[in-house]
Design a protein around this motif. Structure first.
Motif, short mmCIF file in Angstrom:
data_model
loop_
_atom_site.label_atom_id
_atom_site.label_comp_id
_atom_site.label_asym_id
_atom_site.label_seq_id
_atom_site.Cartn_x
_atom_site.Cartn_y
_atom_site.Cartn_z
N ARG A 93 -9.78 -2.72 -2.72
CA ARG A 93 -10.65 -2.15 -1.67
C ARG A 93 -10.67 -3.00 -0.39
NH1 ARG A 93 -15.36 1.22 -1.04
NH2 ARG A 93 -17.12 0.26 0.02
N TYR A 94 -10.86 -4.32 -0.55
CA TYR A 94 -11.09 -5.16 0.63
C TYR A 94 -9.83 -5.88 1.13
CZ TYR A 94 -15.87 -4.50 -1.00
OH TYR A 94 -17.05 -3.95 -1.43
N VAL A 95 -8.86 -6.11 0.25
CA VAL A 95 -7.68 -6.87 0.67
C VAL A 95 -6.49 -5.95 0.90
CG1 VAL A 95 -6.20 -8.85 0.12
CG2 VAL A 95 -8.54 -8.80 -0.73
N ILE A 96 -6.10 -5.18 -0.11
CA ILE A 96 -4.96 -4.27 0.03
C ILE A 96 -5.38 -3.01 0.79
CG2 ILE A 96 -3.13 -3.04 -1.23
CD1 ILE A 96 -2.96 -5.97 -1.75
N LYS A 97 -6.63 -2.67 0.71
CA LYS A 97 -7.19 -1.50 1.40
C LYS A 97 -6.49 -0.20 1.03
CE LYS A 97 -8.84 -4.24 5.35
NZ LYS A 97 -7.93 -5.32 5.74
N LEU A 98 -6.37 0.02 -0.27
CA LEU A 98 -5.81 1.29 -0.77
C LEU A 98 -6.80 2.42 -0.51
CD1 LEU A 98 -4.28 0.88 -4.36
CD2 LEU A 98 -3.09 1.40 -2.24
N GLU A 99 -6.29 3.55 -0.04
CA GLU A 99 -7.15 4.72 0.12
C GLU A 99 -6.89 5.70 -1.01
OE1 GLU A 99 -9.56 5.03 1.98
OE2 GLU A 99 -9.25 3.69 3.68
N PRO A 100 -7.95 6.39 -1.50
CA PRO A 100 -9.32 6.53 -0.99
C PRO A 100 -10.29 5.40 -1.35
CG PRO A 100 -9.02 7.91 -2.91
CD PRO A 100 -7.69 7.30 -2.64
N ARG A 141 0.82 -1.20 0.00
CA ARG A 141 0.00 0.00 0.00
C ARG A 141 0.86 1.26 0.00
NH1 ARG A 141 -3.52 -2.02 4.06
NH2 ARG A 141 -2.34 -1.01 5.68
N ARG A 142 1.84 1.27 0.89
CA ARG A 142 2.73 2.43 1.03
C ARG A 142 3.48 2.69 -0.28
NH1 ARG A 142 4.23 0.83 6.30
NH2 ARG A 142 6.18 -0.06 5.57
N LEU A 143 4.09 1.62 -0.80
CA LEU A 143 4.90 1.79 -2.01
C LEU A 143 4.06 2.10 -3.23
CD1 LEU A 143 7.61 -0.98 -1.75
CD2 LEU A 143 7.93 1.48 -1.58
N VAL A 144 3.02 1.28 -3.45
CA VAL A 144 2.22 1.45 -4.67
C VAL A 144 1.43 2.75 -4.60
CG1 VAL A 144 0.31 0.51 -6.01
CG2 VAL A 144 2.07 -1.00 -5.12
#
Lengths: 201, 201
Positions: B170-177, A132-135
């Motif tokens: 959305r549900y696994v990596i949970k990237l925001e927003p 998440r942080r990197l991508v």
């Protein structure tokens, strides 16, 4: 950045230090690629690099920090994407991004570490946080910055979702006919969707 | 179908047999959900169901066959999708499919087994083969059949890639927003893309 912080902690002779760091990092990449995040241990990395576990911690910190350092190396080509994608007009950004990412996936050398990262991120919350942080911060935010629309980050994530989803179905799940389809055929269908996500009104 | 084949092999009393099968299947779903395919053992399933390993093999066959039976139960709501999606005009198929799949993901009860299946499929070739068989033949082919275009299967897979990729982010990596975005906002952006993949000239 993890490496830089850790390096400040001690002062081994310079040349030897760089060699040892590289050897540990290579061992870490191989261990994470083969076993995934959860099954990899700092002890296993140390053993494979022929050093003591304490030295691995000394250079890189925790297992999570080693993973982040290993990912940063593996991700290096993908992290060039914003630059590669930035050259040229905005109405070709979808095709440039799609071509770039599938280029990384089609290359067996870069596919293996990408696959290991994806597997680790799907299975482990800590690995997901690193991904998440990197991508998010290094890749998607930089693409979003070029789009210059109010919901650019969400747009970039949905564009990435189409690409990552297609890569997963093609290279990991190997659904047919997608897995055997000609790459150009896939790009012809995916690129306009990526473009639409990024720039459509 | 696996269950039916296995059932024919022996003849325990009927009511008891159905109860035992259900108990084993519930235990299998829980074990696969918690541990994933690789770390789940037939012995662990048997122990959790309070029966002998031999009985698990008797009813379901190999670990792969138990996994397939467990997935079929977990996938039951998703396998209704072609029917749910079939009702109504073709120009609304993208929205109906998107709403249906995100409905399954948004529900915590159905999200857990879906997540377990996705994790197992990403990590293990045998689990990927089961996923491929069920998703490809039971879900995507039936949607493709309604589209009635020469490359309908590839279209259905690329549409699925957008949905699965978005769900993963959305549900696994949970990237925001994306992870916190309103579901309606996501459907508004994803549904037209799914529609386009399925039916655009």
């Amino acid at each position: 950045m993890t490496g830089a912080t850790a390096r400040r902690r001690g002062r081994p002779p310079r040349a030897e230090s760089a060699d040892t760091r590289d050897r540990i990092l290579t061992a870490a990449r191989e261990e994470f690629s083969e076993r995934g995040y959860e099954k990899t241990s700092v002890r296993g990395i140390a053993k494979s690099a022929g050093v003591d576990s304490a030295l691995v911690h000394h250079y890189f910190g925790t297992k999570e920090q080693i993973f982040e350092a290993a990912i940063e190396v593996a991700f290096a080509p993908a992290l060039d994407a914003p630059n590669a994608v930035a050259d040229g007009p905005l109405d070709g950004v979808g095709e440039r991004l799609t071509r770039f990412v599938f280029g990384v996936w089609e290359n067996p050398t870069t596919r293996a570490p990408l696959l290991a990262i994806l597997r680790s991120a799907v299975n482990n919350e800590t690995a997901a946080a690193v991904f998440r942080r990197l991508v998010a911060s290094q890749l998607l935010r930089r693409i979003a910055a070029q789009v210059d629309l109010p919901d650019a980050e969400l747009r970039a994530e949905l564009a990435a979702a189409q690409i990552v989803g297609t890569a997963m179905m093609r290279y990991v799940i190997k659904l047919e006919p997608l897995a055997s389809a000609d790459l150009e055929q896939i790009i012809t269908r995916v690129a306009p969707v990526v473009q639409r996500h990024l720039t459509a009104p």
